[in-house]
Design an enzyme around this catalytic site. Structure first.
Site, PDB file in Angstrom:
ATOM      1  N   SER A  46       0.803  -1.225   0.000  1.00 44.72           N
ATOM      2  CA  SER A  46       0.000   0.000   0.000  1.00 44.72           C
ATOM      3  C   SER A  46       0.833   1.270   0.000  1.00 44.72           C
ATOM      4  CB  SER A  46      -0.930   0.010   1.225  1.00 44.72           C
ATOM      5  OG  SER A  46      -1.785  -1.105   1.220  1.00 44.72           O
ATOM      6  N   HIS A  50       3.292   4.484   8.036  1.00 44.27           N
ATOM      7  CA  HIS A  50       2.305   4.517   9.114  1.00 44.27           C
ATOM      8  C   HIS A  50       2.680   5.498  10.218  1.00 44.27           C
ATOM      9  CE1 HIS A  50      -0.057   1.017   7.746  1.00 44.27           C
ATOM     10  NE2 HIS A  50       1.102   0.600   7.258  1.00 44.27           N
ATOM     11  N   ARG A 313       2.385 -11.148   1.975  1.00 44.45           N
ATOM     12  CA  ARG A 313       2.989 -10.619   3.186  1.00 44.45           C
ATOM     13  C   ARG A 313       3.548 -11.749   4.043  1.00 44.45           C
ATOM     14  NH1 ARG A 313      -2.010  -8.028   2.600  1.00 44.45           N
ATOM     15  NH2 ARG A 313      -3.047  -8.900   4.423  1.00 44.45           N
ATOM     16  N   SER A 340       3.603  -5.261   7.495  1.00 41.03           N
ATOM     17  CA  SER A 340       3.145  -3.955   7.970  1.00 41.03           C
ATOM     18  C   SER A 340       3.242  -3.847   9.493  1.00 41.03           C
ATOM     19  CB  SER A 340       1.694  -3.742   7.528  1.00 41.03           C
ATOM     20  OG  SER A 340       1.212  -2.497   7.946  1.00 41.03           O
ATOM     21  N   CYS A 441      -2.168   2.789 -20.408  1.00 41.35           N
ATOM     22  CA  CYS A 441      -2.075   1.695 -21.384  1.00 41.35           C
ATOM     23  C   CYS A 441      -1.216   0.542 -20.891  1.00 41.35           C
ATOM     24  CB  CYS A 441      -1.560   2.206 -22.722  1.00 41.35           C
ATOM     25  SG  CYS A 441       0.222   2.445 -22.809  1.00 41.35           S
TER      26      CYS A 441
END
Length: 495
Positions: A46, A50, A313, A340, A441
């Site tokens: 992502s 954090h 992950r 994460s 594209c």
């Protein structure tokens, strides 16, 4: 192949450790089985830096997230990477979820996340008018940010290389080498032996297996796939910050964000699986992403999707990072199970583990400061973001910057050539370093041109150019020769 330290894995953690170690006069080798960087979870995530409220106080994640966040705000200029200091919101839809926000607020304050506060849904909509009218409250974290993860990994490893580290791609670790079962001697790879008295395991989803080679089975990796949808840059401005749903045991839930380059994105799902290499997307997973995205942003324009992708992950069964300098075998270091907030924590992880190595392994390697360490690294010129005067100046100095190769992202031939000079050997490597092929594209226009430039600059035949190494060749031969051979076989004639 004699070194002081070998790092297995050149994701954001391995690259950060390599850079931190390059502050000392050490011979450093970084090994990765991939053909380009980033790969693995460092490529498909992502891109979140954090704030530091989500992890239980006292955990290794909580200990390293906030310091990592602070380091990225400094490194963005030092390493010349995109960092959108946009902040994040965790959104609550009912009273029960508000209670969870209060828990996150308490955790965030304990972890040292500055400036966090709970605001009302109406306050949120003043800043983000397109979020759901059903959101009743949100946890605001002003220090959260979104990074260009492609740039960040390449910047870290380039900085390490500038300061003497060596990177070996397409070099898979197969086993550890020992003097005896008590002392590390190096790594056996697909390209032979690499010898060193210290080996660092930063192997991502494979870090559990690598740790078991050293006899450490104190944790288990649970590969967890996350699927994403990426939208066209024309969606820029629909939202401005990083939006979370309230997290669950499965993870932080479906998020909606605007990438550092202006593309809207949503994901990830959280699906446990056996295969650490399975990065396929599924109709069920993508349906879950769309449902979660539209819960946060009802107008989430799925029709503007330009690609979908998945990453895996390295969840641990302990729920925390597995970071330690093993006493047996001597010289083996675990930096495993980094998920994460792993990207956020990476610079702090590197500093933490290098300090631990200085305390525990000074008998095996000497930590003499590198008085010639160069902290700065400059990116390839981003032609898209230059003013017209800056573009003219660059093109005047080097005419290849006047030739547009990728129309979607305004990438020039000069940028592609510079990427190759810095080590790009595949279509995907050029993409990661220049963004050629990341637009609407998805390489439909620029891929053939990039292949021609790679062929010319590397002085290899066009049909040897690959998308991402290995057998991923773009071309099988000339069309006329291919069709003639096919006809001859089908007709039973010599043509």
């Amino acid at each position: 192949m004699n070194y002081d330290v070998i790092i297995i894995g050149s994701g954001i953690v391995g690259a950060s450790i390599a850079r931190e170690l390059s502050k000392y006069k050490l011979r450093i080798a970084v090994l990765d089985k991939a053909s380009e960087l980033p790969s693995g979870a460092s490529r498909a995530n992502s891109s979140m830096i954090h704030g530091g409220f989500d992890d239980k106080p006292g955990s290794m994640k909580a200990r390293l997230c906030v310091p990592g966040n602070k380091k990225w705000h400094k490194l963005k200029d030092e390493l010349d990477v995109h960092l959108d200091e946009c902040g994040s919101y965790v959104c609550a839809f009912n009273d029960e979820e508000i209670k969870h926000l209060e828990l996150l607020l308490k955790q965030g304050k304990a972890n040292g996340d500055p400036g966090i506060e709970i605001i009302t849904g109406d306050e949120l909509r003043k800043h983000e008018p397109n979020v759901s009218p059903e959101i009743v409250a949100a946890l605001w974290s002003p220090d959260a940010a979104i990074i260009n993860n492609f740039e960040a990994v390449n910047a870290m490893i380039e900085s390490a290389k500038i300061n003497g580290a060596e990177l070996f791609l397409e070099t898979e670790a197969i086993s550890l080498l020992f003097d005896d079962r008590k002392n590390i001697r190096g790594v056996m790879t697909s390209k032979g032996e690499f010898k060193a008295p210290v080996v660092i395991n930063a192997g991502g989803v494979h870090s559990g297996e690598i740790s078991s080679w050293a006899g450490d089975k104190s944790f288990r990796i649970i590969p967890t796939k996350g699927e994403y949808i990426l939208l066209d840059r024309s969606t820029k401005g629909l939202i401005h910050s990083f939006l979370f749903s309230c997290p669950s045991k499965a993870g932080k839930g479906i998020t909606v964000l605007q990438t550092s380059e202006g593309n809207m994105m949503s994901g990830p799902t959280a699906s446990e699986q056996e295969d650490p290499e399975d990065k396929t997307t599924t109709s069920e997973g993508l349906a879950e992403v769309i449902k979660g995205a539209r819960r946060l942003v009802p107008k989430f324009p799925v029709n503007m999707s330009i690609t979908t992708f998945a990453g895996v992950r390295a969840n641990t069964d302990t729920g925390d990072f597995a970071i330690s300098v093993l006493r047996t075998p001597r010289g083996f270091v675990n930096v495993a199970g980094i998920k994460s907030p792993g990207f956020t924590s990476a610079p702090a992880i590197a500093e933490y583990i290098v300090e631990a190595m200085r305390e525990e392994l000074s008998d095996r390697i000497k930590f003499e400061p590198n008085d010639k360490f160069i902290p700065e690294r400059r990116n390839i010129p981003r032609f898209l973001y230059l003013s017209m005067d800056e573009r003219k100046k660059l093109a005047k100095e080097n005419s290849s910057y006047a030739q547009i190769v990728c129309r979607c992202e305004t990438v020039t031939e000069g940028q592609v050539v510079e990427a190759i000079r810095r080590g790009a050997r595949t279509i995907t490597a050029v993409k990661m370093m220049t963004r050629a092929g990341t637009g609407r594209c998805q390489g439909g226009f620029c891929c053939p041109r990039v292949a021609e430039i790679l062929s010319r600059e590397l002085n290899i035949p066009l049909d040897e150019i690959t998308r991402h190494g290995g057998k991923s060749k773009l071309l099988v031969g000339k069309t006329k020769e291919f069709l003639l051979e096919k006809y001859a076989k089908g007709a039973g004639q010599n043509v």
